[in-house]
Write an enzyme that holds these catalytic residues in place. Structure first.
Site, PDB file in Angstrom:
ATOM      1  N   SER A  87     -14.332 -69.764 -64.659  1.00 63.54           N
ATOM      2  CA  SER A  87     -13.230 -69.726 -65.574  1.00 63.54           C
ATOM      3  C   SER A  87     -13.432 -69.019 -66.603  1.00 63.54           C
ATOM      4  CB  SER A  87     -13.084 -71.281 -65.893  1.00 63.54           C
ATOM      5  OG  SER A  87     -14.239 -72.070 -66.351  1.00 63.54           O
ATOM      6  N   GLU A 101     -16.887 -72.678 -54.062  1.00 67.39           N
ATOM      7  CA  GLU A 101     -15.920 -73.194 -53.594  1.00 67.39           C
ATOM      8  C   GLU A 101     -15.532 -73.189 -52.341  1.00 67.39           C
ATOM      9  OE1 GLU A 101     -12.772 -71.167 -55.711  1.00 67.39           O
ATOM     10  OE2 GLU A 101     -13.685 -71.558 -57.808  1.00 67.39           O
ATOM     11  N   LYS A 130     -22.725 -73.743 -57.862  1.00 58.45           N
ATOM     12  CA  LYS A 130     -21.497 -74.391 -57.365  1.00 58.45           C
ATOM     13  C   LYS A 130     -20.690 -73.262 -56.448  1.00 58.45           C
ATOM     14  CE  LYS A 130     -17.839 -75.313 -59.784  1.00 58.45           C
ATOM     15  NZ  LYS A 130     -16.836 -74.553 -59.446  1.00 58.45           N
ATOM     16  N   ASP A 140     -21.469 -71.371 -61.508  1.00 57.74           N
ATOM     17  CA  ASP A 140     -20.544 -70.656 -60.429  1.00 57.74           C
ATOM     18  C   ASP A 140     -21.041 -69.467 -59.705  1.00 57.74           C
ATOM     19  OD1 ASP A 140     -18.622 -72.636 -60.032  1.00 57.74           O
ATOM     20  OD2 ASP A 140     -17.193 -71.781 -61.310  1.00 57.74           O
ATOM     21  N   GLU A 174     -10.798 -80.466 -57.328  1.00 62.22           N
ATOM     22  CA  GLU A 174      -9.831 -79.924 -58.179  1.00 62.22           C
ATOM     23  C   GLU A 174      -8.376 -80.297 -57.789  1.00 62.22           C
ATOM     24  OE1 GLU A 174     -10.627 -76.413 -59.884  1.00 62.22           O
ATOM     25  OE2 GLU A 174      -8.573 -76.107 -60.993  1.00 62.22           O
TER      26      GLU A 174
HETATM   27  O1  KIV Z   1     -14.696 -72.226 -63.315  1.00 62.91           O
HETATM   28  C1  KIV Z   1     -14.595 -73.622 -63.490  1.00 62.91           C
HETATM   29  O2  KIV Z   1     -14.575 -73.698 -64.817  1.00 62.91           O
HETATM   30  C2  KIV Z   1     -14.394 -74.702 -62.689  1.00 62.91           C
HETATM   31  C3  KIV Z   1     -14.089 -75.853 -63.434  1.00 62.91           C
HETATM   32  C4  KIV Z   1     -12.753 -75.896 -63.766  1.00 62.91           C
HETATM   33  C5  KIV Z   1     -14.381 -77.066 -62.315  1.00 62.91           C
HETATM   34  O3  KIV Z   1     -14.703 -74.484 -61.556  1.00 62.91           O
END
Ligand code: KIV
Length: 286
Positions: free
Chosen positions: A48, A118, A116, A86, A185
């Protein structure tokens, strides 16, 4: 009592004890420090980043270099929270070998304790390969922003029986692949409850209701710092935007009218020293 550093076993124990887990996003050391000091359990350097800090319209353009750079900054601000970063779009989607290599680089350079990524069933074997390489993985299902255009935009997922079943199957497959937690989410709250009760690993919800094992929000949303749009699931605990605008306008006005800086913001020197400075026009030193 000295605060304890949060680890994966602590997060698992939280779930067993039915104690909620807190997670917030951070993108720089200063905010990360505030979040860590507030006692938040886990910090996510989310991609994000692309939307709330770098000014992109989606998370797709975010690169490995962007993520590693910001994770390193956040690492410097976090002492106790568990730190997750991420993996950016396309850094784990081409082949398993490339996913392992990129996740390995991410761990070595970013200072994060888990990555993390997706996706559901389609990434379960990639998750297994990364975990087998010794890298903790947090999964992310439901609305997956990196592939939002494939999902038809930023919309709630799992509302009909077939897609809800697929989300449950995905969560079970990701747990079986060794994921240490699952972010969910934008899915219906009852479905999130069913998935949470079906898993031994913790679920962290964002727009997934209160039955998840923990909650995450984008910090800039929670603080009212990001104005472009506000998803329904965000609670703004404060609206910093108007305060910031007011402060910036006051600064501009005070500089332009000469009210800032005042004597209290200025440094002094002895008049006798000042008088000894030779200026171009002799005797004109102010
Ligand atoms: O990128 C991000 O901030 C996220 C959260 C919204 C879980 O993946």
């Amino acid at each position: 009592m000295e605060r304890k550093k949060i680890t994966i076993p602590d997060l698992m124990e939280r779930k067993r004890q039915n104690r909620k887990i807190t997670m917030l996003t951070a993108y720089d050391a200063a905010m990360a420090f505030f979040i860590d000091q507030a006692g938040i359990d886990t910090v996510l350097v989310g991609d994000s980043l692309g939307m709330v800090v770098l000014g992109y319209d989606s998370t797709v353009p975010v690169t490995m270099e962007d993520m590693i750079h910001h994770c390193q900054a956040v690492r410097r601000g976090v002492r106790y929270a568990f730190l997750i970063g991420d993996m950016p779009f396309m850094s784990y989607n081409v082949s398993r070998e490339e996913a392992i290599r990129n996740a390995g680089r991410f761990m070595k350079e970013s200072g994060c304790e888990a990555v993390k990524l997706e996706g559901g069933l389609e990434v379960a074997e990639t998750v297994r390969a990364i975990v087998d390489a010794g890298i903790p993985v947090v999964a992310h299902i439901g609305l997956t922003p990196q592939t939002a255009s494939k999902l038809g935009g930023f919309r709630v997922q799992g509302k009909d029986a077939a897609s809800a079943q697929r989300l449950l199957d995905s969560a079970l497959a990701l747990e079986d692949s060794g994921a240490c937690a699952v972010v969910m989410e934008c899915i219906p709250d009852k479905l999130a409850g069913v998935i949470t009760r079906s898993l031994e690993i913790p679920t962290i919800g964002i727009g997934a209701g209160k039955d998840c094992d923990g909650q995450v929000l984008v910090t800039n949303d929670l603080l009212g710092l990001f104005e472009k749009f506000l998803p329904k699931f965000v609670k703004q605990y404060i609206q910093l935007h108007p305060l910031i605008r007011e402060a910036l306008a006051a600064y501009k006005e005070e500089v332009e009218t000469g009210r800032f800086p005042g004597p209290e913001h200025s440094f002094k020197m002895e008049a006798k020293d000042l008088s000894r400075i030779r200026t171009k026009k002799k005797g004109k030193t102010k």
